[in-house]
Write an enzyme that holds these catalytic residues in place. Structure first.
Site, PDB file in Angstrom:
ATOM      1  N   SER A 398       8.778  16.852  -6.233  1.00  0.00           N
ATOM      2  CA  SER A 398       9.420  15.544  -6.128  1.00  0.00           C
ATOM      3  C   SER A 398       9.004  14.766  -4.883  1.00  0.00           C
ATOM      4  O   SER A 398       9.217  13.553  -4.820  1.00  0.00           O
ATOM      5  CB  SER A 398      10.944  15.704  -6.137  1.00  0.00           C
ATOM      6  OG  SER A 398      11.359  16.620  -5.138  1.00  0.00           O
ATOM      7  N   ASP A 680      18.150  10.891   0.196  1.00  0.00           N
ATOM      8  CA  ASP A 680      19.216  11.625  -0.486  1.00  0.00           C
ATOM      9  C   ASP A 680      19.369  12.964   0.225  1.00  0.00           C
ATOM     10  O   ASP A 680      19.051  13.074   1.403  1.00  0.00           O
ATOM     11  CB  ASP A 680      18.929  11.763  -1.986  1.00  0.00           C
ATOM     12  CG  ASP A 680      17.632  12.521  -2.280  1.00  0.00           C
ATOM     13  OD1 ASP A 680      17.081  13.186  -1.372  1.00  0.00           O
ATOM     14  OD2 ASP A 680      17.168  12.454  -3.436  1.00  0.00           O
ATOM     15  N   HIS A 683      15.217  14.337   0.096  1.00  0.00           N
ATOM     16  CA  HIS A 683      13.966  13.585   0.152  1.00  0.00           C
ATOM     17  C   HIS A 683      13.934  12.574   1.301  1.00  0.00           C
ATOM     18  O   HIS A 683      14.900  11.844   1.514  1.00  0.00           O
ATOM     19  CB  HIS A 683      13.738  12.868  -1.180  1.00  0.00           C
ATOM     20  CG  HIS A 683      13.709  13.805  -2.342  1.00  0.00           C
ATOM     21  ND1 HIS A 683      14.802  13.981  -3.180  1.00  0.00           N
ATOM     22  CD2 HIS A 683      12.739  14.642  -2.784  1.00  0.00           C
ATOM     23  CE1 HIS A 683      14.491  14.881  -4.104  1.00  0.00           C
ATOM     24  NE2 HIS A 683      13.255  15.303  -3.885  1.00  0.00           N
TER      25      HIS A 683
END
Length: 716
Positions: A398, A680, A683
């Site tokens: 991610s 978040d 990240h």
């Protein structure tokens, strides 16, 4: 030959999150109010209704500002706006022309485009609010505030705690002394005499500000006016980077201004004046000239042509028009003014010290790494014509995913707001507010027209430039991340890459050519985080932590990873940057889950990460030794992300998070995203990604990358 674009080493720019002590970013305001005086460098709309050419209430000005066009002479925020955010103000300070009684207690922006110390400066452009008139306006505001607070003594005490910045004097040169056909000043005074005349008037104006209750006053010196595109176009440089005689005149002014600040401090014991040395902050490392091409098409007077299309990569440009910096350059100026990196940046205080001198600083909280000290204007050379390599392929999780998970059945997707809130195309599936590290590296490599497309949507015309295979939740192990749903493990990403090579070979109709082509490309791998976060650290979901010690698990992972790296080599890759794991134990989600036992981060997790990284680097060295045409390199993310002096407690996520650490859909993120580490629970924000990318591209320490940084890898 492709022309070169010199980039602020800060980006994007870009940020030095290390090397100085941790910078506190306030949860609340560090000062009760903030008043701004100056010219177009700080104007936020005061000129909009004046009869003047010096106004910026049209596109492309404001193209990147949250509220769009507003009268700021830049694409986004001004230096004053960013200083305000660093001070903790949640809203931008209102312009004098529209400030209400509710606004004025927080502050007022009096800045006016083309204004100067001298009343006549800028008069050929039309009306403007000179510094003398700005001080009259401030006097009126003080009276309104005193009436509102109904206590003159309280108002005086209140105003003494505020911050005042004064950024003026540029137009006394640009729109006065340097225009001999419009103004007599250059006929009447030598350069030294004009600086003295200006200083005499400026002294009285600063004393007036003091008399009106100001005690903490940051006085900005002039920047390198001779490096502005308009002045270079007008006067030429005689083969030098800038118009040297103009910069010499600026230096004369600044050399008189600093002693004035010292004199005011000596004359007023309760005053805290400070001098911000913009010429030093702007001085590029190594003496290389800053970029001097405007980002927008300009009119004859140097401002943007109304409704013109600005350059797409404004984060790689210093000037928006022929005089005014882009937002990214304003960040450098603001953050170096707020927290100086050199004793000559600010004297006797930087702005953060100016506030600590007499204001309660208990509202400050410490952050994980040094946020956003956009370090000196060093230069990176970025090819602005053809990219430095023909193609760029991205593998990972991610941290680099750009939309491959959007169509999967998984909780690990980011195709909803507030993800992408600062990305040019909005929500795309990137797990951050803007660009990922892989995006920024691509831009540094010269892929500036378009971002590398995700595998899920890549078309045949696109694949020759590269493909992004990254997938949120993916890992080295195939089972990693299954608790979240579907994901594309590294093994599957390699299968996808083999498919892309087949498509590419068919398109190029020459397998030998394709093989040679692929050898010249850059490949980055950002993988392994989920093998801990969504595997080893989840004993209720996975057996790995019950059957392996941390050292054994690292050995198992690296053994599998080395086979996958060899698979990539066998598919034609030769220039491969392998990113080590970063400080997973410092992510907000892991801290919330495991606690820290009084330490800044979850130390056992960071220890496990270190075991993995310590095994990975020798594998890179071994591959390079065994395969003479291989150019693998190890990017040391723990080294890059660890600030000098050790770790400090991380800040909370910028967005409101779900139980799995991702942003709650459609929630409102924090407004100060460029001074926040985590978007978040896992990240980084775009500003942090930009720093990681820049340090990976050009290493600042031999420990950052071994044996090559990415720029060196591209040149091999």
């Amino acid at each position: 030959m492709a022309r070169e674009l010199r980039l602020l080493y800060s980006i994007p720019l870009i940020i030095c999150l290390t090397q100085v002590r941790a910078l506190g970013i306030p949860r609340e305001q560090l000062v009760p109010c903030y008043y701004i005086f100056g010219d177009s460098l700080v104007d936020c709309g005061n000129n909009n209704d004046l009869d003047t050419l010096a106004k910026a209430n049209y596109l492309p000005y404001g193209v990147d500002f949250p509220d769009g066009v507003n009268g700021r002479f830049t694409n986004g925020r001004t230096i004053a706006d960013i200083i305000g955010q660093l001070l903790g103000f949640q809203k931008f300070i209102e312009p004098y022309t529209t400030a209400t009684d509710d606004d004025i207690g927080i502050g007022v922006n009096y800045g006016s485009g083309s204004a100067g110390i001298r009343e006549e400066s800028g008069s050929h452009l039309g009306d403007r609010v000179s510094l003398g008139r700005q001080l009259l306006n401030h006097e009126a505001i003080v009276s309104r505030l005193s009436l509102k607070q109904d206590n003159k003594t309280f108002t005086e005490e209140y105003l003494s705690k505020c911050l005042y910045i004064v950024n003026i004097g540029n137009n006394d040169y640009i729109n006065n002394y340097l225009m001999p056909t419009n103004y007599p000043s250059s006929h009447q005074y030598t350069v030294d005499q004009f600086a003295t005349v200006l200083m005499r008037q400026y002294t009285q104006q600063l004393k007036t500000l003091y008399r009106l209750g100001a005690r903490k006053i940051a006085v900005f010196g002039l920047g390198m006016i001779g490096c502005a595109p308009a002045e270079i176009e007008r006067f030429g440089t005689n083969g030098k980077p800038c118009v040297e005689w103009i910069n010499d005149a600026v230096m004369v002014f600044n050399q008189q201004l600093k002693p004035l600040v010292d004199e005011l401090n000596n004359g007023y014991p309760d005053a805290r004046f400070t001098f911000i040395n913009l010429t030093n902050i702007l001085a590029p490392k190594g003496g290389v000239a800053l970029p001097n091409k405007p980002c927008c098409p300009v009119r004859e007077d140097g401002q943007c042509i109304p409704e013109s299309i600005p350059c797409p990569n404004r984060a790689l440009s210093v000037y928006l028009d022929s005089f005014h910096p882009t937002e990214i350059a304003n960040r450098v100026l603001a953050k170096r003014s707020f927290n100086s990196l050199s004793p000559v940046d600010a004297s006797p205080y930087d702005i953060s010290q100016l506030n600590m001198a007499s204001y309660n600083f208990t509202m400050v909280f410490r952050i994980l790494v040094i946020v956003a000290t956009l370090i000196q204007f060093q230069t990176l050379v970025v090819v602005a014509g053809e990219p430095q390599v023909p193609c760029y392929f991205i593998f990972g999780d991610s941290l680099v995913d750009s939309g491959n998970n959007n169509g999967l059945t998984t909780a690990a997707k980011a195709n909803y707001p507030p993800y992408g809130i600062d990305f040019p195309q909005g929500t795309t599936g990137r797990f951050t507010n803007g660009r990922t590290k892989a995006d920024v590296i691509g831009q540094l490599l010269g892929f500036v027209d378009n971002f590398i497309p995700p595998y899920a949507t890549a078309t045949n015309p696109e694949i020759s430039k590269g493909v992004n295979y990254g997938s949120g939740g993916a890992g080295i192990r195939d089972d990693t991340g299954r608790n979240l749903g579907d994901r594309i493990s590294l093994n599957r990403q390699l299968l996808n890459h083999a498919s892309i090579i087949s498509r590419l070979s068919l398109l190029q109709r020459n397998k030998t050519f394709t093989n040679e082509y692929l050898k010249k490309c850059i490949y980055v791998l950002e993988m392994g985080s989920n093998d801990y976060i969504n595997n080893y650290l989840m004993p209720n979901n996975y057996v790995t932590s019950r059957i392996y010690t941390p050292d054994q698990y690292a050995a198992v992972l690296v053994r599998q990873y080395s086979k996958q790296l060899m698979n990539l080599y066998n598919l034609g890759a030769r220039k491969i940057a392998v990113f080590g794991l970063s400080l997973i134990g410092c992510t907000p989600a892991e801290i919330a889950r495991f606690g820290t036992e009084g330490k800044p981060c979850v130390q056992p997790i960071n220890d496990a990460v270190e075991l993995f990284n310590n095994r990975l680097k020798p594998v890179i060295d071994e591959i390079n030794t065994n395969f003479q045409d291989a150019r693998f390199t190890f990017i040391n993310m723990t080294g890059i992300s660890t600030p000098e002096g050790g770790l400090v407690s991380p800040d909370p996520p910028c967005c409101q998070v779900r139980s799995d650490g991702q942003c709650i859909p459609n929630s409102i993120p924090c407004p100060n995203r460029d001074v926040t580490i985590f978007y978040d629970g896992f990240h980084p924000t775009e500003i942090v990604n930009s720093f990681f990318a820049a340090r990976s591209y050009v290493a600042q320490s031999p420990m950052d990358a071994s044996p090559y940084d990415i720029r060196q890898l591209a040149r091999l």
